[in-house]
Design a protein around this motif. Structure first.
Motif, PDB file in Angstrom:
ATOM      1  N   ALA A   9       0.842  -1.206   0.000  1.00  0.00           N
ATOM      2  CA  ALA A   9       0.000   0.000   0.000  1.00  0.00           C
ATOM      3  C   ALA A   9       0.873   1.250   0.000  1.00  0.00           C
ATOM      4  O   ALA A   9       0.573   2.233  -0.687  1.00  0.00           O
ATOM      5  CB  ALA A   9      -0.931  -0.004   1.206  1.00  0.00           C
ATOM      6  N   PHE A  10       1.970   1.221   0.741  1.00  0.00           N
ATOM      7  CA  PHE A  10       2.875   2.368   0.784  1.00  0.00           C
ATOM      8  C   PHE A  10       3.551   2.574  -0.570  1.00  0.00           C
ATOM      9  O   PHE A  10       3.582   3.683  -1.101  1.00  0.00           O
ATOM     10  CB  PHE A  10       3.941   2.171   1.871  1.00  0.00           C
ATOM     11  N   VAL A  11       4.086   1.501  -1.145  1.00  0.00           N
ATOM     12  CA  VAL A  11       4.801   1.597  -2.422  1.00  0.00           C
ATOM     13  C   VAL A  11       3.869   2.027  -3.551  1.00  0.00           C
ATOM     14  O   VAL A  11       4.207   2.885  -4.360  1.00  0.00           O
ATOM     15  CB  VAL A  11       5.474   0.245  -2.771  1.00  0.00           C
ATOM     16  N   ARG A  12       2.689   1.444  -3.604  1.00  0.00           N
ATOM     17  CA  ARG A  12       1.749   1.730  -4.693  1.00  0.00           C
ATOM     18  C   ARG A  12       0.923   2.978  -4.433  1.00  0.00           C
ATOM     19  O   ARG A  12       0.331   3.514  -5.337  1.00  0.00           O
ATOM     20  CB  ARG A  12       0.809   0.546  -4.896  1.00  0.00           C
ATOM     21  N   GLY A  13       0.816   3.347  -3.202  1.00  0.00           N
ATOM     22  CA  GLY A  13      -0.085   4.432  -2.830  1.00  0.00           C
ATOM     23  C   GLY A  13      -1.392   3.824  -2.349  1.00  0.00           C
ATOM     24  O   GLY A  13      -1.917   2.896  -2.967  1.00  0.00           O
ATOM     25  N   ASN A  14      -1.886   4.292  -1.246  1.00  0.00           N
ATOM     26  CA  ASN A  14      -3.096   3.703  -0.656  1.00  0.00           C
ATOM     27  C   ASN A  14      -4.277   3.716  -1.612  1.00  0.00           C
ATOM     28  O   ASN A  14      -5.147   2.862  -1.540  1.00  0.00           O
ATOM     29  CB  ASN A  14      -3.460   4.423   0.647  1.00  0.00           C
ATOM     30  N   ASP A  15      -4.347   4.692  -2.522  1.00  0.00           N
ATOM     31  CA  ASP A  15      -5.454   4.751  -3.472  1.00  0.00           C
ATOM     32  C   ASP A  15      -5.499   3.523  -4.381  1.00  0.00           C
ATOM     33  O   ASP A  15      -6.542   3.167  -4.901  1.00  0.00           O
ATOM     34  CB  ASP A  15      -5.365   6.009  -4.337  1.00  0.00           C
ATOM     35  N   ASP A  16      -4.357   2.870  -4.575  1.00  0.00           N
ATOM     36  CA  ASP A  16      -4.301   1.704  -5.442  1.00  0.00           C
ATOM     37  C   ASP A  16      -5.106   0.540  -4.871  1.00  0.00           C
ATOM     38  O   ASP A  16      -5.461  -0.375  -5.589  1.00  0.00           O
ATOM     39  CB  ASP A  16      -2.845   1.280  -5.633  1.00  0.00           C
ATOM     40  N   TYR A  17      -5.383   0.564  -3.574  1.00  0.00           N
ATOM     41  CA  TYR A  17      -6.165  -0.484  -2.932  1.00  0.00           C
ATOM     42  C   TYR A  17      -7.504   0.044  -2.414  1.00  0.00           C
ATOM     43  O   TYR A  17      -8.149  -0.595  -1.606  1.00  0.00           O
ATOM     44  CB  TYR A  17      -5.374  -1.119  -1.782  1.00  0.00           C
ATOM     45  N   SER A  18      -7.933   1.194  -2.908  1.00  0.00           N
ATOM     46  CA  SER A  18      -9.171   1.797  -2.403  1.00  0.00           C
ATOM     47  C   SER A  18     -10.413   1.000  -2.811  1.00  0.00           C
ATOM     48  O   SER A  18     -11.412   1.040  -2.117  1.00  0.00           O
ATOM     49  CB  SER A  18      -9.298   3.251  -2.862  1.00  0.00           C
ATOM     50  N   ASP A  19     -10.366   0.284  -3.920  1.00  0.00           N
ATOM     51  CA  ASP A  19     -11.502  -0.528  -4.357  1.00  0.00           C
ATOM     52  C   ASP A  19     -11.229  -2.017  -4.134  1.00  0.00           C
ATOM     53  O   ASP A  19     -11.501  -2.862  -4.990  1.00  0.00           O
ATOM     54  CB  ASP A  19     -11.830  -0.256  -5.832  1.00  0.00           C
ATOM     55  N   LEU A  20     -10.697  -2.345  -2.968  1.00  0.00           N
ATOM     56  CA  LEU A  20     -10.431  -3.728  -2.583  1.00  0.00           C
ATOM     57  C   LEU A  20     -11.762  -4.447  -2.395  1.00  0.00           C
ATOM     58  O   LEU A  20     -12.638  -3.968  -1.680  1.00  0.00           O
ATOM     59  CB  LEU A  20      -9.633  -3.745  -1.276  1.00  0.00           C
ATOM     60  N   THR A  21     -11.922  -5.577  -3.060  1.00  0.00           N
ATOM     61  CA  THR A  21     -13.178  -6.340  -2.936  1.00  0.00           C
ATOM     62  C   THR A  21     -12.978  -7.674  -2.233  1.00  0.00           C
ATOM     63  O   THR A  21     -13.944  -8.311  -1.831  1.00  0.00           O
ATOM     64  CB  THR A  21     -13.811  -6.591  -4.322  1.00  0.00           C
ATOM     65  N   TYR A  22     -11.717  -8.129  -2.104  1.00  0.00           N
ATOM     66  CA  TYR A  22     -11.454  -9.398  -1.433  1.00  0.00           C
ATOM     67  C   TYR A  22     -10.102  -9.317  -0.750  1.00  0.00           C
ATOM     68  O   TYR A  22      -9.125  -8.813  -1.321  1.00  0.00           O
ATOM     69  CB  TYR A  22     -11.445 -10.556  -2.439  1.00  0.00           C
ATOM     70  N   ARG A  23     -10.051  -9.796   0.486  1.00  0.00           N
ATOM     71  CA  ARG A  23      -8.803  -9.854   1.242  1.00  0.00           C
ATOM     72  C   ARG A  23      -8.810 -11.122   2.069  1.00  0.00           C
ATOM     73  O   ARG A  23      -9.792 -11.435   2.734  1.00  0.00           O
ATOM     74  CB  ARG A  23      -8.689  -8.660   2.169  1.00  0.00           C
ATOM     75  N   PHE A  24      -7.697 -11.858   2.010  1.00  0.00           N
ATOM     76  CA  PHE A  24      -7.517 -13.034   2.848  1.00  0.00           C
ATOM     77  C   PHE A  24      -6.101 -12.979   3.391  1.00  0.00           C
ATOM     78  O   PHE A  24      -5.149 -12.679   2.653  1.00  0.00           O
ATOM     79  CB  PHE A  24      -7.697 -14.328   2.048  1.00  0.00           C
ATOM     80  N   ALA A  25      -5.947 -13.266   4.663  1.00  0.00           N
ATOM     81  CA  ALA A  25      -4.617 -13.330   5.255  1.00  0.00           C
ATOM     82  C   ALA A  25      -4.603 -14.379   6.347  1.00  0.00           C
ATOM     83  O   ALA A  25      -5.569 -14.524   7.100  1.00  0.00           O
ATOM     84  CB  ALA A  25      -4.218 -11.970   5.820  1.00  0.00           C
ATOM     85  N   ASP A  26      -3.522 -15.133   6.380  1.00  0.00           N
ATOM     86  CA  ASP A  26      -3.250 -16.013   7.506  1.00  0.00           C
ATOM     87  C   ASP A  26      -1.748 -15.887   7.792  1.00  0.00           C
ATOM     88  O   ASP A  26      -1.109 -14.939   7.332  1.00  0.00           O
ATOM     89  CB  ASP A  26      -3.720 -17.449   7.247  1.00  0.00           C
TER      90      ASP A  26
ATOM     91  N   LYS B 150       0.819 -17.357   6.620  1.00  0.00           N
ATOM     92  CA  LYS B 150       1.732 -17.549   5.485  1.00  0.00           C
ATOM     93  C   LYS B 150       1.256 -16.957   4.171  1.00  0.00           C
ATOM     94  O   LYS B 150       1.992 -16.963   3.192  1.00  0.00           O
ATOM     95  CB  LYS B 150       1.965 -19.056   5.249  1.00  0.00           C
ATOM     96  N   THR B 151       0.029 -16.461   4.118  1.00  0.00           N
ATOM     97  CA  THR B 151      -0.573 -16.070   2.848  1.00  0.00           C
ATOM     98  C   THR B 151      -1.276 -14.731   2.957  1.00  0.00           C
ATOM     99  O   THR B 151      -1.925 -14.444   3.957  1.00  0.00           O
ATOM    100  CB  THR B 151      -1.616 -17.125   2.408  1.00  0.00           C
ATOM    101  N   LEU B 152      -1.152 -13.935   1.905  1.00  0.00           N
ATOM    102  CA  LEU B 152      -1.925 -12.710   1.764  1.00  0.00           C
ATOM    103  C   LEU B 152      -2.490 -12.693   0.356  1.00  0.00           C
ATOM    104  O   LEU B 152      -1.760 -12.920  -0.614  1.00  0.00           O
ATOM    105  CB  LEU B 152      -1.050 -11.471   1.979  1.00  0.00           C
ATOM    106  N   VAL B 153      -3.806 -12.461   0.230  1.00  0.00           N
ATOM    107  CA  VAL B 153      -4.455 -12.330  -1.071  1.00  0.00           C
ATOM    108  C   VAL B 153      -5.242 -11.029  -1.063  1.00  0.00           C
ATOM    109  O   VAL B 153      -6.013 -10.770  -0.134  1.00  0.00           O
ATOM    110  CB  VAL B 153      -5.406 -13.516  -1.372  1.00  0.00           C
ATOM    111  N   LEU B 154      -5.033 -10.219  -2.090  1.00  0.00           N
ATOM    112  CA  LEU B 154      -5.747  -8.959  -2.257  1.00  0.00           C
ATOM    113  C   LEU B 154      -6.323  -8.935  -3.674  1.00  0.00           C
ATOM    114  O   LEU B 154      -5.634  -9.283  -4.631  1.00  0.00           O
ATOM    115  CB  LEU B 154      -4.803  -7.765  -2.086  1.00  0.00           C
ATOM    116  N   SER B 155      -7.573  -8.517  -3.796  1.00  0.00           N
ATOM    117  CA  SER B 155      -8.184  -8.439  -5.119  1.00  0.00           C
ATOM    118  C   SER B 155      -9.168  -7.277  -5.131  1.00  0.00           C
ATOM    119  O   SER B 155      -9.772  -6.947  -4.109  1.00  0.00           O
ATOM    120  CB  SER B 155      -8.898  -9.741  -5.461  1.00  0.00           C
ATOM    121  N   GLY B 156      -9.322  -6.686  -6.281  1.00  0.00           N
ATOM    122  CA  GLY B 156     -10.245  -5.569  -6.406  1.00  0.00           C
ATOM    123  C   GLY B 156     -10.140  -4.918  -7.771  1.00  0.00           C
ATOM    124  O   GLY B 156      -9.714  -5.546  -8.746  1.00  0.00           O
ATOM    125  N   LEU B 157     -10.515  -3.658  -7.817  1.00  0.00           N
ATOM    126  CA  LEU B 157     -10.514  -2.897  -9.068  1.00  0.00           C
ATOM    127  C   LEU B 157      -9.564  -1.713  -8.974  1.00  0.00           C
ATOM    128  O   LEU B 157      -9.460  -1.060  -7.930  1.00  0.00           O
ATOM    129  CB  LEU B 157     -11.910  -2.371  -9.373  1.00  0.00           C
TER     130      LEU B 157
END
Length: 166
Positions: A91-108, A110-117
């Protein structure tokens, strides 16, 4: 909606339907990518072509004619990151706006998944900690939102196939 706009919409829908049909016809045409530096692999649809390999051999980029792209790479976890810090870093590298339309997030652990528009583009990012958290594998997939019917069903296979080969 005026006559010209309706025609443009119908033409676009017809083109998307043709693309979906051709994508479905090629759904069994898959390739495997193997990264020799970090010894990881994943599967991807055969209509993607290799577009670029990094100079240090940490990963490769693949592109499809419809504007979709795949980026897969490994990196040493020199900062001892975990899924939460990876998300904060991205988020810092891309800019927080790049994740403003996040529609799916999963984290445990060992894993992080981010998806959106991002505008008219769908993104899917998977980060996987392996080798006792010493290595981060990353798979990023982007595609025009109009092709969601094609790519959404394929994301799961690509994401599940991301693995360390050892």
């Amino acid at each position: 909606m005026d006559h010209v706009n309706r025609r443009a919409v119908l033409t676009g829908l017809a083109a998307a339907a043709a693309t979906v049909a051709s994508g479905a016809a090629r759904a069994d045409d898959w390739k495997a990518y193997h990264n020799p530096r970090f010894d990881f692999s994943f599967e991807y649809p055969g209509w993607f072509a290799a577009a670029d390999t990094s100079e240090n051999s940490d990963g490769s980029r693949f592109e499809a004619k419809d504007g979709a792209a795949i980026l897969a790479y490994g990196s040493w976890n020199a900062m001892d990151e975990n899924p939460l810090t990876i998300e904060q870093h991205e988020a810092f590298v891309r800019g927080n706006d790049d994740y403003s339309d996040l529609t799916y997030r999963f984290a445990d652990a060992k894993t992080l998944v981010l998806s959106g528009l991002r505008g008219d583009t769908v993104y899917y990012e998977k980060y996987l900690l392996v080798r006792d958290n010493d290595l981060i594998l990353n798979l990023q997939i982007t595609y025009p939102a109009q092709y969601k019917p094609i790519y959404d069903p394929l994301i799961g296979r690509m994401a599940k196939s991301l693995r360390l080969n050892q």
